[in-house]
Motif scaffolding. Structure first.
Motif, short mmCIF file in Angstrom:
data_model
loop_
_atom_site.label_atom_id
_atom_site.label_comp_id
_atom_site.label_asym_id
_atom_site.label_seq_id
_atom_site.Cartn_x
_atom_site.Cartn_y
_atom_site.Cartn_z
N THR A 263 26.12 46.02 42.04
CA THR A 263 27.14 46.77 41.79
C THR A 263 28.04 46.91 42.88
O THR A 263 27.41 47.05 44.03
CB THR A 263 26.55 48.21 41.00
N VAL A 264 29.32 47.10 42.56
CA VAL A 264 30.21 47.34 43.88
C VAL A 264 31.15 48.98 43.36
O VAL A 264 31.67 48.81 42.25
CB VAL A 264 31.33 46.25 43.91
N ARG A 265 31.03 49.91 44.26
CA ARG A 265 31.62 51.13 43.94
C ARG A 265 32.54 51.42 45.00
O ARG A 265 32.15 51.11 46.35
CB ARG A 265 30.62 52.07 43.58
N GLN A 266 33.41 52.02 44.86
CA GLN A 266 34.17 52.58 46.13
C GLN A 266 34.84 54.15 45.60
O GLN A 266 34.82 54.45 44.77
CB GLN A 266 35.59 51.89 46.08
N GLY A 267 34.81 54.69 46.87
CA GLY A 267 35.10 56.25 46.76
C GLY A 267 33.71 57.24 47.23
O GLY A 267 32.61 56.60 47.79
N GLU A 268 34.03 58.48 47.17
CA GLU A 268 32.99 59.45 47.57
C GLU A 268 31.87 59.35 46.43
O GLU A 268 32.28 59.21 45.27
CB GLU A 268 33.70 60.55 47.55
N GLU A 269 30.52 59.42 47.27
CA GLU A 269 29.38 59.42 46.35
C GLU A 269 29.54 60.54 45.40
O GLU A 269 30.00 61.42 45.47
CB GLU A 269 28.37 59.57 47.18
N GLY A 270 29.06 60.05 44.06
CA GLY A 270 29.51 60.99 42.73
C GLY A 270 30.68 61.08 42.18
O GLY A 270 30.94 61.31 41.12
N ARG A 271 31.72 60.53 42.94
CA ARG A 271 33.04 60.46 42.43
C ARG A 271 33.60 58.90 42.58
O ARG A 271 34.79 58.51 42.50
CB ARG A 271 34.15 61.26 43.20
N ASP A 272 32.64 57.93 42.92
CA ASP A 272 33.11 56.68 43.37
C ASP A 272 33.26 55.93 41.87
O ASP A 272 32.99 56.42 40.68
CB ASP A 272 31.90 55.87 43.92
N VAL A 273 34.09 54.68 42.02
CA VAL A 273 34.48 54.06 40.79
C VAL A 273 34.19 52.54 40.87
O VAL A 273 33.86 52.17 42.07
CB VAL A 273 35.99 54.21 40.46
N ALA A 274 33.97 52.04 39.93
CA ALA A 274 33.35 50.68 39.76
C ALA A 274 34.70 49.69 40.51
O ALA A 274 35.87 50.09 39.91
CB ALA A 274 33.23 49.94 38.40
N VAL A 275 34.48 48.74 41.18
CA VAL A 275 35.36 47.69 41.82
C VAL A 275 35.00 46.46 41.31
O VAL A 275 33.89 45.89 41.48
CB VAL A 275 35.46 47.94 43.31
N PRO A 276 36.18 45.79 40.75
CA PRO A 276 35.97 44.27 40.42
C PRO A 276 35.70 43.61 41.83
O PRO A 276 36.35 43.73 42.85
CB PRO A 276 37.20 43.63 39.77
N ALA A 277 34.88 42.65 41.66
CA ALA A 277 34.66 41.76 43.11
C ALA A 277 33.80 40.47 42.51
O ALA A 277 33.55 40.25 41.64
CB ALA A 277 33.58 42.54 43.88
N GLY B 234 32.40 53.01 29.92
CA GLY B 234 32.59 54.08 30.78
C GLY B 234 33.19 53.70 31.95
O GLY B 234 33.34 54.21 33.27
N GLY B 235 33.82 52.20 31.97
CA GLY B 235 34.53 51.81 33.00
C GLY B 235 33.72 51.06 34.18
O GLY B 235 34.20 50.85 35.27
N LEU B 236 32.47 50.81 33.85
CA LEU B 236 31.60 50.55 34.84
C LEU B 236 31.50 48.87 34.88
O LEU B 236 31.67 48.28 33.96
CB LEU B 236 29.94 50.94 34.59
N ILE B 237 31.27 48.19 35.99
CA ILE B 237 31.26 46.82 36.18
C ILE B 237 29.80 46.43 37.02
O ILE B 237 29.58 46.91 37.97
CB ILE B 237 32.21 46.29 36.79
N ASP B 238 29.24 45.57 36.25
CA ASP B 238 27.96 45.01 36.80
C ASP B 238 28.19 43.76 36.90
O ASP B 238 28.61 43.03 36.20
CB ASP B 238 26.82 45.31 36.03
N ASN B 239 27.32 43.17 37.95
CA ASN B 239 27.38 41.52 38.24
C ASN B 239 25.99 41.20 38.23
O ASN B 239 25.35 41.61 38.90
CB ASN B 239 28.03 41.39 39.65
N VAL B 240 25.72 40.28 37.19
CA VAL B 240 24.49 39.75 36.93
C VAL B 240 24.09 38.16 36.99
O VAL B 240 25.06 37.52 36.77
CB VAL B 240 24.25 40.23 35.46
N GLY B 241 23.28 37.94 37.49
CA GLY B 241 22.86 36.57 37.49
C GLY B 241 21.32 36.37 37.29
O GLY B 241 20.54 37.29 37.52
N THR B 242 20.70 35.15 36.80
CA THR B 242 19.60 35.08 36.72
C THR B 242 19.01 33.79 37.42
O THR B 242 19.89 32.99 37.88
CB THR B 242 19.04 34.85 35.19
#
Length: 156
Positions: free
Chosen positions: A76-90, A115-123
């Motif tokens: 996961t990639v987030r940007q901003g102040e902890e607790g107010r951070d937002v997901a960032v595409p990467a 909720g606007g979250l972005i996860d990067n997943v691989g197997t």
């Protein structure tokens, strides 16, 4: 880190629910905390887990198969102040190296969640026991590449 925390809780609750009644078994090897890298207000988190430890509903929602030798890498990639951070595409490029020196490419894909979250997943596949050294290169949109390295034990 909220997505990883939710996934960890879902894994534990799902595993306990699958066991039925009685007291919950104690895992032989508790899951290690996620690897983290914080650079300014950029927060990278990565975790590797055997897909058999995940509830089936989680693997289905991520579109991955479960298997004894199939592992999932979640970044996961987030940007901003902890607790107010937002997901960032990467762009995420991940590899692992086993004790024998074999390089394992881990194809990653982006998943956009509610909720606007972005996860990067691989197997990837691995035969336990082993120790893996992960290298995860993360290039956020409009940002430089950051590298997160961590080691995980793959228990039998």
């Amino acid at each position: 880190m909220r997505t990883i925390e939710r996934m960890a809780v879902a894994m534990i609750v799902g595993s306990l629910a699958a066991c039925g009644g009685g007291s919950a078994p104690t895992p032989a090897h508790p899951a290690p905390p996620p690897a983290e890298l914080h650079v300014g207000d950029l927060h990278l988190h990565a975790t590797a887990v055997n897909t058999m430890a995940l509830p089936e509903r989680v693997t289905k929602s991520y579109g991955i198969a479960r298997g004894e030798q199939t592992w999932m890498l979640l970044v996961t990639v987030r940007q901003g102040e902890e607790g107010r951070d937002v997901a960032v595409p990467a762009n995420v490029v991940a590899t692992a190296r086993d004790l024998g020196g074999r390089r394992i490419g881990i194809p990653m894909r982006e998943l956009r969640l509610d909720g606007g979250l972005i996860d990067n997943v691989g197997t990837f596949s691995i035969s336990p026991p082993d120790t893996l050294q992960f290298t995860v290169d993360v290039t956020p949109a409009n940002g430089p590449t950051r590298t997160l390295e961590f080691t995980r034990e793959v228990a039998k």
